[in-house]
Design an enzyme around this catalytic site. Structure first.
Site, PDB file in Angstrom:
ATOM      1  N   LYS A   1      -6.857   2.541   0.057  1.00 19.99           N
ATOM      2  CA  LYS A   1      -5.916   3.532   0.108  1.00 19.99           C
ATOM      3  C   LYS A   1      -5.426   3.451  -1.539  1.00 19.99           C
ATOM      4  CE  LYS A   1      -1.185   4.007   1.446  1.00 19.99           C
ATOM      5  NZ  LYS A   1       0.165   3.752   2.299  1.00 19.99           N
TER       6      LYS A   1
ATOM      7  N   ARG B   1       6.718  11.297   1.086  1.00 17.78           N
ATOM      8  CA  ARG B   1       7.890  10.416   0.763  1.00 17.78           C
ATOM      9  C   ARG B   1       9.065  11.452   0.912  1.00 17.78           C
ATOM     10  NH1 ARG B   1       5.042   7.523  -4.282  1.00 17.78           N
ATOM     11  NH2 ARG B   1       3.198   6.528  -2.883  1.00 17.78           N
TER      12      ARG B   1
ATOM     13  N   ARG C   1       3.272   2.802  -6.817  1.00 17.31           N
ATOM     14  CA  ARG C   1       2.706   1.708  -6.086  1.00 17.31           C
ATOM     15  C   ARG C   1       1.249   1.067  -6.965  1.00 17.31           C
ATOM     16  NH1 ARG C   1       6.154   2.304  -2.085  1.00 17.31           N
ATOM     17  NH2 ARG C   1       6.313   4.283  -0.723  1.00 17.31           N
TER      18      ARG C   1
ATOM     19  N   GLU D   1     -12.483  -4.082  -0.392  1.00 20.75           N
ATOM     20  CA  GLU D   1     -11.296  -3.957   0.328  1.00 20.75           C
ATOM     21  C   GLU D   1     -11.769  -3.741   1.730  1.00 20.75           C
ATOM     22  OE1 GLU D   1      -8.155  -4.408  -0.105  1.00 20.75           O
ATOM     23  OE2 GLU D   1      -7.509  -4.095  -2.383  1.00 20.75           O
TER      24      GLU D   1
ATOM     25  N   LYS E   1      -8.259   6.766   2.443  1.00 27.05           N
ATOM     26  CA  LYS E   1      -6.725   7.430   2.482  1.00 27.05           C
ATOM     27  C   LYS E   1      -6.537   7.893   0.973  1.00 27.05           C
ATOM     28  CE  LYS E   1      -2.045   7.349   3.374  1.00 27.05           C
ATOM     29  NZ  LYS E   1      -0.888   6.786   3.859  1.00 27.05           N
TER      30      LYS E   1
ATOM     31  N   SER F   1      -0.148  14.052   3.363  1.00 22.71           N
ATOM     32  CA  SER F   1       0.540  15.180   3.199  1.00 22.71           C
ATOM     33  C   SER F   1       0.551  16.108   2.219  1.00 22.71           C
ATOM     34  CB  SER F   1       2.274  14.483   3.107  1.00 22.71           C
ATOM     35  OG  SER F   1       2.144  13.724   2.167  1.00 22.71           O
TER      36      SER F   1
ATOM     37  N   TYR G   1      -2.032  16.398  10.041  1.00 23.46           N
ATOM     38  CA  TYR G   1      -0.709  17.041  10.620  1.00 23.46           C
ATOM     39  C   TYR G   1      -0.897  18.219  11.354  1.00 23.46           C
ATOM     40  CZ  TYR G   1       1.352  13.605   7.508  1.00 23.46           C
ATOM     41  OH  TYR G   1       1.729  12.232   6.961  1.00 23.46           O
TER      42      TYR G   1
HETATM   43  C1  PBG Z   1       3.140   3.791   3.748  1.00 23.92           C
HETATM   44  C2  PBG Z   1       2.498   5.091   3.955  1.00 23.92           C
HETATM   45  C3  PBG Z   1       2.370   6.402   3.080  1.00 23.92           C
HETATM   46  C4  PBG Z   1       1.706   7.194   3.803  1.00 23.92           C
HETATM   47  C5  PBG Z   1       1.348   6.835   4.812  1.00 23.92           C
HETATM   48  N1  PBG Z   1       1.794   5.512   4.929  1.00 23.92           N
HETATM   49  C6  PBG Z   1       3.018   6.540   1.754  1.00 23.92           C
HETATM   50  C7  PBG Z   1       2.876   5.713   0.582  1.00 23.92           C
HETATM   51  O1  PBG Z   1       1.794   4.800   0.515  1.00 23.92           O
HETATM   52  O2  PBG Z   1       3.387   5.984  -0.372  1.00 23.92           O
HETATM   53  C8  PBG Z   1       1.339   8.551   3.140  1.00 23.92           C
HETATM   54  C9  PBG Z   1       1.018   9.690   4.211  1.00 23.92           C
HETATM   55  C10 PBG Z   1       0.889  10.855   3.615  1.00 23.92           C
HETATM   56  O3  PBG Z   1       1.008  11.328   2.451  1.00 23.92           O
HETATM   57  O4  PBG Z   1       0.784  11.808   4.622  1.00 23.92           O
HETATM   58  N2  PBG Z   1       4.013   3.535   4.733  1.00 23.92           N
END
Ligand code: PBG
Length: 324
Positions: A197, A207, A218, A234, A249, A275, A314
């Site tokens: 990730k 967010r 992060r 990982e 991801k 997203s 989505y």
């Molecule tokens: C963390 C999480 C995130 C997403 C899924 N799980 C946000 C992040 O890591 O900041 C992002 C998913 C998306 O952007 O569609 N709980």
């Protein structure tokens, strides 16, 4: 005469031929629909940066789940949007917390007709918005966070989740949660590891969707976008710790990583079309710059072709309906 010896175009003459020889197929059962449920919502609340996506009320969540199952969508991934947050993210392991009651609603609604997945992370529940708890100087405390994830895992499993999606990127999270589940007799609960990730700008609209309070980023726990080899590390660790599925991801900007991961493991590989990937295509389509349905299906096909067996998107419900 220099006529072509080989004529690849012969295979492309008709829709029937193209369909016959198409290597990568999409089907509704490969798709996972992410859903948001908002505490206290009386009706669905639109998310401005994700046109067409809403924060569900508990009632509309059930309707969405029913529709997704009817369309043959493979799984549902639930995220909670709590009304209040605190330093330790206590909403995560509160049996009455919005994510846990939402999971119970989903399980009651769909039973075992679709796979129910839970986001197992603290960021939606902490007042500082980080995926872990903080130490006394404000850094994310990896090992203290593992205890919080283990507590959350047990409640999510009890609430009805079949699969726990560990998205927090803490070292050792898969092993810690696996041991906690096994210790509680939950050997059958699966772990989907967000193994690779990345710290991505493409999570921006999400967010908004969860009303994140995060200040900063992060980058001390999510991966640097320049690194591919690290993704394999990982993945190796998560599998050694007991992950049942691994995920890459975001998806489209990381297709090379997805291919490398798919070639290196013998478990199912998932990818999350996040997203920002959704928002880009929606915005371009709304501006008349791109054909929406074709762009959506092409992006999903590309993610499958790069090696993902399972795709979180989505558009899962809509795409499932298009695919019939
Ligand atoms: C963390 C999480 C995130 C997403 C899924 N799980 C946000 C992040 O890591 O900041 C992002 C998913 C998306 O952007 O569609 N709980």
């Amino acid at each position: 005469m220099g006529f072509p010896q080989e004529r690849p175009r012969r295979l492309r003459q008709s829709p029937a031929l193209r369909r016959l020889v198409r290597q990568t197929q999409l089907s509704p059962s490969d798709l996972v629909l992410p859903l948001f449920v908002r505490e206290g919502a009386g009706e669905p609340v639109p998310i401005p940066t994700m046109p067409g996506v809403v924060q569900h009320s508990r009632a509309s969540l059930r309707v969405a789940a029913r529709e997704a199952v009817a369309a043959g969508v493979g799984a549902l991934m639930l995220f909670g949007v709590p009304a209040t947050r605190d330093a330790t993210g206590s909403g995560l392991d509160d049996p009455d917390g919005i994510l846990n009651v939402g999971l119970a609603d989903l399980r009651e609604q769909v039973g075992d007709d679709a796979v129910i997945m839970a986001d197992l992370c603290l960021d939606e529940f902490t007042d500082h918005g980080h995926c872990g708890v903080l130490d006394d100087v404000g850094r994310v405390d990896n090992d203290a966070t593992l205890e919080r994830y283990a507590a959350g895992a047990l409640v999510q499993a009890t609430s009805g989740a079949h699969v726990l999606g560990l998205s927090g990127m803490m070292d050792g999270q898969v092993g810690h949660v696996r041991r906690a589940l096994d210790g509680a007799g939950r050997q059958d609960t699966l772990i989907l590891a967000y193994a690779a990730k990345y710290a991505s700008a493409f999570y921006g609209p999400f967010r908004d969707a969860v009303e994140s309070t995060l200040v900063g980023d992060r980058s001390t726990y999510q991966q640097d976008p320049g690194n591919a080899r690290e993704a394999l590390r990982e993945v190796r660790l998560d599998l050694a710790e007991g992950a049942d599925l691994v995920m890459v991801k975001p998806a489209l900007p990381y297709l090379d990583v997805l291919r490398q991961v798919a070639d290196s493991v013998d478990v199912p590989v998932a990818a999350y079309q996040v997203s920002g990937e959704y928002a880009m295509i929606e915005a371009a389509a709304a501006a008349g710059m791109i054909e929406r349905e074709r762009a959506v299906l092409e992006s999903l096909t590309s993610i499958r072709r790069a090696g993902a067996q399972v795709v979180l998107t989505y558009w899962a419900l809509e795409a499932a309906r298009w695919l019939g």
